[in-house]
Structures are given as structure tokens and as C-alpha cells.
Design an enzyme around this catalytic site. Structure first.
Site, PDB file in Angstrom:
ATOM      1  CD  GLU A  18     -19.903 -49.546   2.399  1.00 54.85           C
ATOM      2  OE1 GLU A  18     -19.275 -50.017   1.426  1.00 54.85           O
ATOM      3  OE2 GLU A  18     -19.498 -49.601   3.580  1.00 54.85           O
ATOM      4  CB  THR A  65     -21.872 -43.706  12.984  1.00 58.98           C
ATOM      5  OG1 THR A  65     -22.438 -42.696  13.829  1.00 58.98           O
ATOM      6  CG2 THR A  65     -21.432 -43.071  11.665  1.00 58.98           C
ATOM      7  CG  HIS A  98     -25.098 -40.734  12.388  1.00 65.30           C
ATOM      8  ND1 HIS A  98     -24.772 -41.916  13.017  1.00 65.30           N
ATOM      9  CD2 HIS A  98     -26.451 -40.660  12.440  1.00 65.30           C
ATOM     10  CE1 HIS A  98     -25.880 -42.521  13.428  1.00 65.30           C
ATOM     11  NE2 HIS A  98     -26.905 -41.766  13.094  1.00 65.30           N
TER      12      HIS A  98
END
Length: 134
Positions: free
Chosen positions: A45, A37, A71
Site C-alpha cells: 500500500e 502478512t 503471501h
């Protein structure tokens, strides 16, 4: 349009092939050999950064300030994963993104991410002066 010439709708995509080093087992975030994750969030990002940073003036960059992501599915080693970030709101120096991640089968993650535009030199010197006081 704003002072940084950024626009809602700007987007970028980044991809990797999942390797052992990218797994939850390696990150210590789980005991299985699937995409971690934290790595999925890192891809999101990076996509957000790549969507806007090339459009910022020299001496400016961004820092992440908020991540709200789910996730949704596991991705095994050897499978391609990609993340897409799209600018959905601009509030002066705060940029809000819709982020999604996919593997070769399905959507594996989704959510939102905020980044804040900074002057790199000012940010680094402020950061260093805080550390010196500690």
C-alpha cells in the site's frame, strides 16, 4: 492522461529490513518469527501511495479501498524485503495497482490493490461528522 495527471505505468518501490516488530508473532497474525502478512500488505500500500501521491494537487490524497494479495513465501528477521506497486488502470478517481513483494531470495507476494483519490479536508470533515453522530 486524466484530471490528476496520473498515467498507467507509474510505479514506486519501498523496502525494509525485517525486524522482530515486523513479524507475525508480534502482529498476532501467527506464532512465528517471519514477516507478517499485514506488514507485507502495508508495504504494498505504501508503494502504491508513493507512486501517485507526489503527482496529486495539494489538498488531495488517497485511501485504500481493496486489497487482493497472496503471501507466497516466508521471510526471516534480518532479510531485506521490498514492495513494488505499478498503476495498471485509472478510472476517474479509482486507481488500480499491480503489487508485488520480494525478499533477497524470491517473490514473496503478489496481487492487486485499489486506491481512491480524495479531497483530504472534505474526507476528514465527513469522517468526523459520522463519528459525532454515533
Amino acid at each position: 492522461m486524466n484530471e490528476f495527471n496520473l498515467e498507467v505505468g507509474m510505479k514506486a518501490r519501498v523496502e525494509i529490513i525485517v525486524a522482530q516488530k515486523d513479524t507475525a508473532e508480534e502482529f498476532g497474525s501467527g506464532g512465528v518469527k517471519v514477516l507478517a502478512t499485514p506488514l507485507m500488505i502495508g508495504l504494498m500500500e505504501k508503494a502504491a501511495m508513493e507512486a501517485i501521491e507526489p503527482h496529486l494537487p495539494n489538498g488531495y490524497g488517497t485511501v485504500g479501498t481493496n486489497v487482493n494479495v497472496s503471501h507466497l513465501a516466508a521471510t526471516p528477521i534480518g532479510m531485506k524485503v521490498y514492495a513494488i506497486a505499478e498503476v495498471i488502470d485509472i478510472d476517474r478517481k479509482k486507481i488500480n495497482f499491480k503489487v508485488e513483494a520480494f525478499d533477497e531470495r524470491e517473490k514473496i507476494g503478489e496481487g492487486s490493490h485499489d486506491r481512491y483519490i480524495i479531497e483530504l479536508e472534505k474526507f476528514i470533515s465527513k469522517s468526523n461528522s459520522k463519528k459525532a453522530k454515533e
